[in-house]
Design a protein around this motif. Structure first.
Motif, mmCIF file in Angstrom:
data_model
loop_
_atom_site.group_PDB
_atom_site.id
_atom_site.type_symbol
_atom_site.label_atom_id
_atom_site.label_comp_id
_atom_site.label_asym_id
_atom_site.label_seq_id
_atom_site.Cartn_x
_atom_site.Cartn_y
_atom_site.Cartn_z
ATOM 1 N N GLY A 217 0.669 -1.214 -0.085
ATOM 2 C CA GLY A 217 0.052 0.115 0.131
ATOM 3 C C GLY A 217 0.970 0.975 -0.455
ATOM 4 N N ASP A 218 1.956 0.928 -0.494
ATOM 5 C CA ASP A 218 2.823 2.326 0.149
ATOM 6 C C ASP A 218 3.348 3.135 -1.323
ATOM 7 O OD1 ASP A 218 5.368 4.202 1.238
ATOM 8 O OD2 ASP A 218 6.577 2.785 -0.728
ATOM 9 N N HIS A 219 2.821 4.269 -1.250
ATOM 10 C CA HIS A 219 2.389 5.078 -2.422
ATOM 11 C C HIS A 219 3.477 6.121 -3.008
ATOM 12 C CE1 HIS A 219 -0.576 6.435 0.531
ATOM 13 N NE2 HIS A 219 -0.457 7.625 0.132
ATOM 14 N N SER A 220 3.739 7.115 -3.729
ATOM 15 C CA SER A 220 4.574 8.584 -3.696
ATOM 16 C C SER A 220 3.702 9.548 -5.066
ATOM 17 C CB SER A 220 5.752 7.808 -3.862
ATOM 18 O OG SER A 220 6.017 7.097 -4.990
ATOM 19 N N ILE A 221 4.262 10.075 -4.604
ATOM 20 C CA ILE A 221 3.868 10.645 -5.560
ATOM 21 C C ILE A 221 5.007 11.493 -6.883
ATOM 22 C CG2 ILE A 221 2.183 13.334 -6.659
ATOM 23 C CD1 ILE A 221 2.033 13.187 -4.416
ATOM 24 N N LEU A 222 5.019 11.392 -8.160
ATOM 25 C CA LEU A 222 5.754 10.593 -8.961
ATOM 26 C C LEU A 222 6.478 12.774 -9.405
ATOM 27 C CD1 LEU A 222 5.999 7.356 -10.536
ATOM 28 C CD2 LEU A 222 7.183 8.359 -8.987
ATOM 29 N N ARG A 223 4.983 12.790 -9.559
ATOM 30 C CA ARG A 223 5.542 13.820 -10.281
ATOM 31 C C ARG A 223 3.965 14.961 -10.620
ATOM 32 N NH1 ARG A 223 7.660 16.050 -17.166
ATOM 33 N NH2 ARG A 223 6.082 17.915 -17.182
ATOM 34 N N SER A 224 3.800 16.312 -9.990
ATOM 35 C CA SER A 224 2.923 17.009 -10.595
ATOM 36 C C SER A 224 3.166 18.635 -11.088
ATOM 37 C CB SER A 224 2.480 17.516 -9.015
ATOM 38 O OG SER A 224 1.456 16.288 -8.283
ATOM 39 N N ASP A 225 1.793 18.499 -12.070
ATOM 40 C CA ASP A 225 2.406 20.150 -12.919
ATOM 41 C C ASP A 225 0.874 20.972 -12.954
ATOM 42 O OD1 ASP A 225 4.160 19.930 -15.345
ATOM 43 O OD2 ASP A 225 3.269 17.619 -14.183
ATOM 44 N N ILE A 226 0.870 22.307 -12.354
ATOM 45 C CA ILE A 226 -0.406 23.031 -11.880
ATOM 46 C C ILE A 226 0.080 24.327 -12.365
ATOM 47 C CG2 ILE A 226 -1.567 23.931 -10.079
ATOM 48 C CD1 ILE A 226 0.230 22.573 -7.558
ATOM 49 N N VAL A 227 -1.340 24.519 -12.442
ATOM 50 C CA VAL A 227 -1.151 25.783 -13.426
ATOM 51 C C VAL A 227 -2.720 26.195 -12.406
ATOM 52 C CG1 VAL A 227 -1.770 26.677 -15.943
ATOM 53 C CG2 VAL A 227 -1.045 24.813 -15.666
ATOM 54 N N MET A 228 -1.852 27.262 -12.653
ATOM 55 C CA MET A 228 -3.416 28.486 -12.035
ATOM 56 C C MET A 228 -3.089 29.838 -12.366
ATOM 57 S SD MET A 228 -4.499 26.723 -9.158
ATOM 58 C CE MET A 228 -6.219 28.141 -8.050
ATOM 59 N N ASP A 229 -4.714 30.368 -12.465
ATOM 60 C CA ASP A 229 -4.462 32.154 -12.907
ATOM 61 C C ASP A 229 -4.976 32.078 -11.830
ATOM 62 O OD1 ASP A 229 -5.258 34.277 -13.992
ATOM 63 O OD2 ASP A 229 -7.415 33.265 -15.154
ATOM 64 N N VAL A 230 -3.895 33.192 -11.585
ATOM 65 C CA VAL A 230 -3.907 34.041 -9.976
ATOM 66 C C VAL A 230 -4.282 35.783 -10.664
ATOM 67 C CG1 VAL A 230 -1.793 32.709 -8.917
ATOM 68 C CG2 VAL A 230 -1.778 34.671 -10.573
ATOM 69 N N GLY A 231 -4.312 35.930 -11.952
ATOM 70 C CA GLY A 231 -5.063 37.212 -11.950
ATOM 71 C C GLY A 231 -3.580 37.871 -12.477
ATOM 72 N N ASP A 232 -4.299 39.746 -12.521
ATOM 73 C CA ASP A 232 -2.553 39.952 -12.003
ATOM 74 C C ASP A 232 -2.420 40.052 -10.659
ATOM 75 O OD1 ASP A 232 -0.603 42.462 -12.716
ATOM 76 O OD2 ASP A 232 -2.469 43.667 -13.402
#
Length: 386
Positions: free
Chosen positions: A337-352
């Protein structure tokens, strides 16, 4: 936690209507929040879960009902998202079920049903500057999703006890307190005769960079270098009746209050600037002092055009919405059950963005909660492009 409550556990029940081509046409949902032994902030958290039950999807016929459950556990309370994530997770769960039933790629199903500019939510608020589709496409592109999905499928074929998965999820989050009277803030700005500035506002600095942003607002409005502005720690003897620094509205509310105070001071200094166009900040301030002009001002701001009526399903519970998308690849050991996050990509619109470095840090902090090994964040989008 045995003694201290955490984020509310939620149970979601739902009926979903959809067409063979994947178009979602109806949703009837019930969300149950585990309050624990006391009410705490559960009503507001449950409300926000109901508001966010659509996540990013345009569902023509939607009914959502929230229920608060009294249980014999510790009292649960607010955590980041304040009920929004629970509502979104429930929706993403049934979206995946629909994709499985239709034997359709979940990425295509989600994109097909996403909001567009000008669409209206289930609580009748129109979406202005809706950038979710752009965030989604940029996330797919930046993460190389389709290529990596093939690699994940190949890995799973070749490995029996370790498996990988990759997924893309969108988000739409409403910015404001859903309790109307809390959408207000104050500030106090002093200018001393040597040109230094003391700034106090109603927000709490807890490491998120709020003080830095407020100093930036004052500097840009007054036209002075950052070294001139000094911050005073938040105290109700300076700014009374402050709202909580929460709801992702700290910079919005307090920044506008600081802006209001600085604009008042600019108006008072304007005649002295006009009389001495080549003068310095210190000369203008000293001239105003000698003429007995007040160099202290309070600022106040209340979010306009906000307020929602549950009985008529009308009004705007939020000032605006923040959009984003994330792609994560995970690996799990099927034996342990051991698990890991290998990679994460995030796109956020934070405005100005007031401060892109701080905003990127806020985004990265979210994944730090779950110990990410690899993270990429996109350059923030600007709503001014639309």
């Amino acid at each position: 936690m045995v003694k201290s409550g955490t984020r509310h556990p939620f149970l979601g029940r739902y009926k979903v209507g959809f067409m063979k081509n994947g178009k979602i046409v109806s949703l009837d949902s019930k969300v149950y929040s585990n309050a624990g032994y006391s009410i705490d902030l559960t009503p507001g958290i449950t409300e926000r879960a109901v508001f966010h039950i659509d996540n990013c999807y345009n569902i023509p016929n939607l009914r959502s009902r929230g229920f608060i459950c009294l249980t014999n556990t510790v009292s649960n309370t607010a955590f980041r998202g304040f009920g929004g994530p629970q509502g979104m997770i429930i929706t993403e769960n049934w979206m995946h079920e629909v994709a499985t039933i239709l034997k359709m790629d979940p990425v295509k199903l989600r994109y097909m049903n996403m909001y567009r500019e000008g669409d209206t939510t289930h609580f009748n608020q129109p979406l202005i500057n809706c950038t979710i589709r752009r965030c989604w496409q940029e996330c797919l592109s930046n993460s190389h999703y389709w290529e990596r999905k093939k690699q994940v499928d190949a890995f799973n074929m070749e490995n029996r006890w370790k498996k990988r998965g990759i997924s893309v999820i969108p988000t739409k989050f409403g910015i404001a307190f859903t309790v109307k009277f809390m959408n207000q803030a104050g500030a106090l700005v002093h200018i001393y005769k040597d040109g230094s500035i003391l700034l106090t506002h109603g927000g709490t600095e807890m490491g998120q960079g709020l003080h830095t942003k407020m100093i930036q607002v004052a500097c840009e409005t007054l036209g002075v270098p950052i070294e001139k502005v000094h911050i005073s720690e938040t105290s109700t003897d300076k700014v009374p009746n402050t709202s909580a620094t929460a709801a992702s509205a700290g910079s919005d509310l307090n920044g506008m209050a600081v802006l209001n105070a600085c604009r008042k001071l600019n108006e008072r200094l304007a005649p002295f600037k006009a009389a001495n166009l080549k003068g310095t900040w210190e000369e203008w301030v000293n001239a105003a002092y000698l003429k007995r002009v007040g160099l202290s001002a309070t600022g106040f701001y209340k979010t306009p055009d906000i307020g929602y009526d549950f009985t008529t399903n009308s009004g705007n519970p939020f000032n605006y919405f923040c959009y984003g998308a994330a792609c994560s690849e995970v690996e799990i050991d099927c034996l342990t059950g051991d698990h890991s996050i290998l990679r994460s990509d995030i796109v956020m619109d934070v405005g100005d963005s007031l401060n892109p470095a701080i905003d990127i840090g806020q985004i990265e902090e979210d994944l730090a909660l779950i110990r990410y090994p690899v993270l990429t964040t996109s350059r923030p989008c600007s709503t001014s492009l639309f």
